[in-house]
Structure formats: C-alpha cells, structure tokens
Scaffold this active site. Structure first.
Site, PDB file in Angstrom:
ATOM      1  N   HIS A  82       1.773   2.211  -3.312  1.00 13.00           N
ATOM      2  CA  HIS A  82       0.836   2.936  -4.179  1.00 13.00           C
ATOM      3  C   HIS A  82       0.931   4.391  -3.815  1.00 13.00           C
ATOM      4  O   HIS A  82       0.924   5.068  -4.887  1.00 13.00           O
ATOM      5  CB  HIS A  82      -0.488   2.440  -3.842  1.00 13.00           C
ATOM      6  CG  HIS A  82      -0.934   1.325  -4.599  1.00 13.00           C
ATOM      7  ND1 HIS A  82      -1.071   1.082  -5.669  1.00 13.00           N
ATOM      8  CD2 HIS A  82      -1.414   0.168  -3.992  1.00 13.00           C
ATOM      9  CE1 HIS A  82      -1.465  -0.188  -6.219  1.00 13.00           C
ATOM     10  NE2 HIS A  82      -1.739  -0.911  -4.884  1.00 13.00           N
TER      11      HIS A  82
ATOM     12  N   GLU B 218       0.890  -1.236   0.036  1.00 10.61           N
ATOM     13  CA  GLU B 218      -0.048  -0.145  -0.001  1.00 10.61           C
ATOM     14  C   GLU B 218       0.931   1.120  -0.020  1.00 10.61           C
ATOM     15  O   GLU B 218       0.389   2.166  -0.740  1.00 10.61           O
ATOM     16  CB  GLU B 218      -0.992  -0.150   0.934  1.00 10.61           C
ATOM     17  CG  GLU B 218      -1.948  -1.159   0.983  1.00 10.61           C
ATOM     18  CD  GLU B 218      -2.754  -1.385   0.053  1.00 10.61           C
ATOM     19  OE1 GLU B 218      -2.775  -0.571  -1.030  1.00 10.61           O
ATOM     20  OE2 GLU B 218      -3.036  -2.535  -0.397  1.00 10.61           O
TER      21      GLU B 218
HETATM   22 ZN    ZN Z   1      -2.397  -2.730  -4.929  1.00 12.86          ZN
END
Ligand code: ZN
Length: 150
Positions: free
Chosen positions: A133, A130
């Site tokens: 991202h 995450e």
């Molecule tokens: Zn992802």
C-alpha cells in the site's frame, strides 16, 4: 475516518518517508487503529485513509496491535507461498497471491525504537500487503495463483 477504495488516487502513489514522529502522526495512528477495528481488519496503511506517509498499523507481532513507520523488508528467504488475500480498500475482491514466507523486517516504532524482526507465514504476509500500500500496489495487481488450478 473513511477507508479509501480502489479508484481513489491516494492508493496509487508512493508514500513519503516519515522523518519526524509528531503528535499528529501519533494521533493518526490511533485513529487508524480505531478505524481498522471497526472495519474488522487486521492491518491498515495510512494511504488507505488518504494520508500518503509511510505509516502502518496492525497485528504484526504477537496479539497486540503495532504502529510502525518506514517499514522495509531487508531480507527474504526466497520461499513463496500462495494464499487468498482480501483488502479493506478492495471490497468484494480477493486474490490468491504468492508472497515470501520468511522475511526480515526493519521499521521504527512510534516511540522511536528501531525494530528488526524475522517474520514468517501469515504475519509476513500482512506486512508485505501493508508495505505494498505504501508503494501504491493493490492485491488486484497480482497474478491470481488460483488460475493455475483451472
Ligand atoms: Zn489492503
């Protein structure tokens, strides 16, 4: 709320730090959890729904869903483990990625509480995915460790 997929420019920029926890951010986190659950995911980042801010939701601790802002890895043990990974933004694609297996996470909860927590194994992997991202990195950017076995 739609999940953006690979090719969308919002998945490729460095997202902004959250400086103030507003009602809009709390609502966004709620909507993201709903979207994640509907998609059968275990983690979701704001850029995946088109918002370039450092907010992530997911099953990072125990079994309840957490909402975190400005997550950061402050320490790594240096031991890496390779494991297959998928991503809601990269449908029909998976990659075997070597990631740190033991990390120290620093983040803020939506109630303003500062969290510092040691994370290992699978949960350490989700957090790193995450945070990637938030930095515009996708699983397609990594070397596929599986190719070592060919
Ligand atoms: Zn992802």
């Amino acid at each position: 709320m739609n999940i953006k997929t690979i090719g969308d420019p919002c998945l490729r920029v460095r997202s902004e730090e959250v400086t103030e926890i507003t009602p809009e951010i709390k609502q966004l986190a709620k909507d993201m959890i709903e979207c994640m659950e509907e998609s059968g995911g275990i983690g979701l980042s704001a850029p995946q729904v088109g918002e370039n801010i450092r907010l992530i939701v997911g099953y990072f601790f125990d079994d309840k869903v957490a909402k975190l802002i400005n997550p950061k890895i402050v320490k790594k043990s240096g031991t890496k483990v390779a494991h297959p990974e998928g991503c809601l933004s990269c449908p029909d694609y998976d990659n075997t990625i070597a990631r740190d297996n033991d990390i120290m996470l620093s983040a803020k909860a939506l109630n303003g509480m500062h969290i510092v927590k040691r994370m290992q194994g699978f949960r350490a992997r989700i957090i790193q995915h995450e945070i990637d991202h938030l930095n515009g990195t996708l699983i397609t950017d990594y070397y596929n460790e599986d190719e070592d076995n060919g």
